[in-house]
Write a protein that holds these residues in place. Sequence first.
Motif, PDB file in Angstrom:
ATOM      1  N   TYR A  93       0.825  -1.212   0.000  1.00 26.10           N
ATOM      2  CA  TYR A  93       0.000   0.000   0.000  1.00 26.10           C
ATOM      3  C   TYR A  93       0.859   1.262   0.000  1.00 26.10           C
ATOM      4  O   TYR A  93       0.566   2.232  -0.714  1.00 26.10           O
ATOM      5  CB  TYR A  93      -0.928   0.017   1.217  1.00 26.10           C
ATOM      6  CG  TYR A  93      -2.028  -1.013   1.183  1.00 26.10           C
ATOM      7  CD1 TYR A  93      -2.814  -1.185   0.036  1.00 26.10           C
ATOM      8  CD2 TYR A  93      -2.298  -1.809   2.286  1.00 26.10           C
ATOM      9  CE1 TYR A  93      -3.826  -2.130   0.002  1.00 26.10           C
ATOM     10  CE2 TYR A  93      -3.311  -2.760   2.260  1.00 26.10           C
ATOM     11  CZ  TYR A  93      -4.073  -2.919   1.120  1.00 26.10           C
ATOM     12  OH  TYR A  93      -5.068  -3.854   1.094  1.00 26.10           O
ATOM     13  N   VAL A  94       1.927   1.269   0.820  1.00 22.04           N
ATOM     14  CA  VAL A  94       2.725   2.496   0.924  1.00 22.04           C
ATOM     15  C   VAL A  94       3.548   2.745  -0.341  1.00 22.04           C
ATOM     16  O   VAL A  94       3.777   3.900  -0.718  1.00 22.04           O
ATOM     17  CB  VAL A  94       3.627   2.484   2.175  1.00 22.04           C
ATOM     18  CG1 VAL A  94       2.801   2.653   3.423  1.00 22.04           C
ATOM     19  CG2 VAL A  94       4.465   1.231   2.251  1.00 22.04           C
ATOM     20  N   TRP A  95       4.003   1.673  -1.008  1.00 26.34           N
ATOM     21  CA  TRP A  95       4.731   1.890  -2.260  1.00 26.34           C
ATOM     22  C   TRP A  95       3.776   2.342  -3.365  1.00 26.34           C
ATOM     23  O   TRP A  95       4.167   3.121  -4.241  1.00 26.34           O
ATOM     24  CB  TRP A  95       5.487   0.635  -2.672  1.00 26.34           C
ATOM     25  CG  TRP A  95       6.815   0.529  -1.965  1.00 26.34           C
ATOM     26  CD1 TRP A  95       7.176  -0.345  -0.992  1.00 26.34           C
ATOM     27  CD2 TRP A  95       7.945   1.384  -2.161  1.00 26.34           C
ATOM     28  NE1 TRP A  95       8.461  -0.104  -0.560  1.00 26.34           N
ATOM     29  CE2 TRP A  95       8.961   0.951  -1.281  1.00 26.34           C
ATOM     30  CE3 TRP A  95       8.205   2.469  -2.996  1.00 26.34           C
ATOM     31  CZ2 TRP A  95      10.211   1.566  -1.200  1.00 26.34           C
ATOM     32  CZ3 TRP A  95       9.460   3.076  -2.929  1.00 26.34           C
ATOM     33  CH2 TRP A  95      10.439   2.625  -2.042  1.00 26.34           C
ATOM     34  N   THR A  96       2.532   1.888  -3.322  1.00 34.42           N
ATOM     35  CA  THR A  96       1.540   2.411  -4.256  1.00 34.42           C
ATOM     36  C   THR A  96       1.303   3.892  -4.005  1.00 34.42           C
ATOM     37  O   THR A  96       1.225   4.697  -4.946  1.00 34.42           O
ATOM     38  CB  THR A  96       0.210   1.635  -4.122  1.00 34.42           C
ATOM     39  OG1 THR A  96       0.447   0.249  -4.350  1.00 34.42           O
ATOM     40  CG2 THR A  96      -0.816   2.143  -5.124  1.00 34.42           C
ATOM     41  N   LEU A  97       1.204   4.254  -2.724  1.00 33.96           N
ATOM     42  CA  LEU A  97       1.081   5.669  -2.363  1.00 33.96           C
ATOM     43  C   LEU A  97       2.285   6.472  -2.848  1.00 33.96           C
ATOM     44  O   LEU A  97       2.138   7.590  -3.353  1.00 33.96           O
ATOM     45  CB  LEU A  97       0.958   5.818  -0.843  1.00 33.96           C
ATOM     46  CG  LEU A  97      -0.419   5.692  -0.213  1.00 33.96           C
ATOM     47  CD1 LEU A  97      -0.301   5.647   1.306  1.00 33.96           C
ATOM     48  CD2 LEU A  97      -1.319   6.841  -0.644  1.00 33.96           C
TER      49      LEU A  97
END
Length: 210
Positions: A93-97
């Motif tokens: 999720y954070v790398w997508t963000l």
Amino acid sequence: MTEDLSAPPPLPDLGAASQLGPNEWHYVVNGARRGPTTATTIKDLLNKKEIETDTQVWRKGMPEWKPLRESDLGELVASEPPAISSKHIGNGYVWTLALLPIVLGVIEALVSASNQDAAARSLALGIPYHASRGLPFQLPVVINGLLGWLDDRRLQQAGYGSRATRITAVLLTPVYLFLRAKRLKQRPYYAVAWILSLIVGFLIYASVES
């Protein structure tokens, strides 16, 4: 010789410590001593997630600082399992963000380029031109908030959730990414990547507009 900032602070002054009762505790937050305070207050801080089960604590009679879980206060957390290792928490999720600003910048650039081509054709043909709209500004806000909420929910299930991360996950993406890295004791690569991604996304869009 440099000072080891990762080491706990020195024990409180023994002269002052002699004035303390057996239930008056000191604890460490951000490398600084706090206290004295009572076990009840320590329990409240734990419940509020303001300190962790591995927070260093000390009271009179102890030769050195100990993690709260390994001290006489261990019974406060005996019924609560420790947080799982951060190595087992996914960062999808954070790398997508982190990469989302580039994706949005490319989409906006494509829409802008399409509008410029359509405007040129309309001018050549002498027909009215109606510009295509880009992404609604609410959409990036919603996507960021949703991804942040999902990731913070994952942290809570792993035992790392806090009030600060819960709020910033939805409202302040870059702040959340840095807080998350600090809480999981990770290097903030994805937080730095978000900043770089934002710059690159803006440059991509600006290059088409100019």
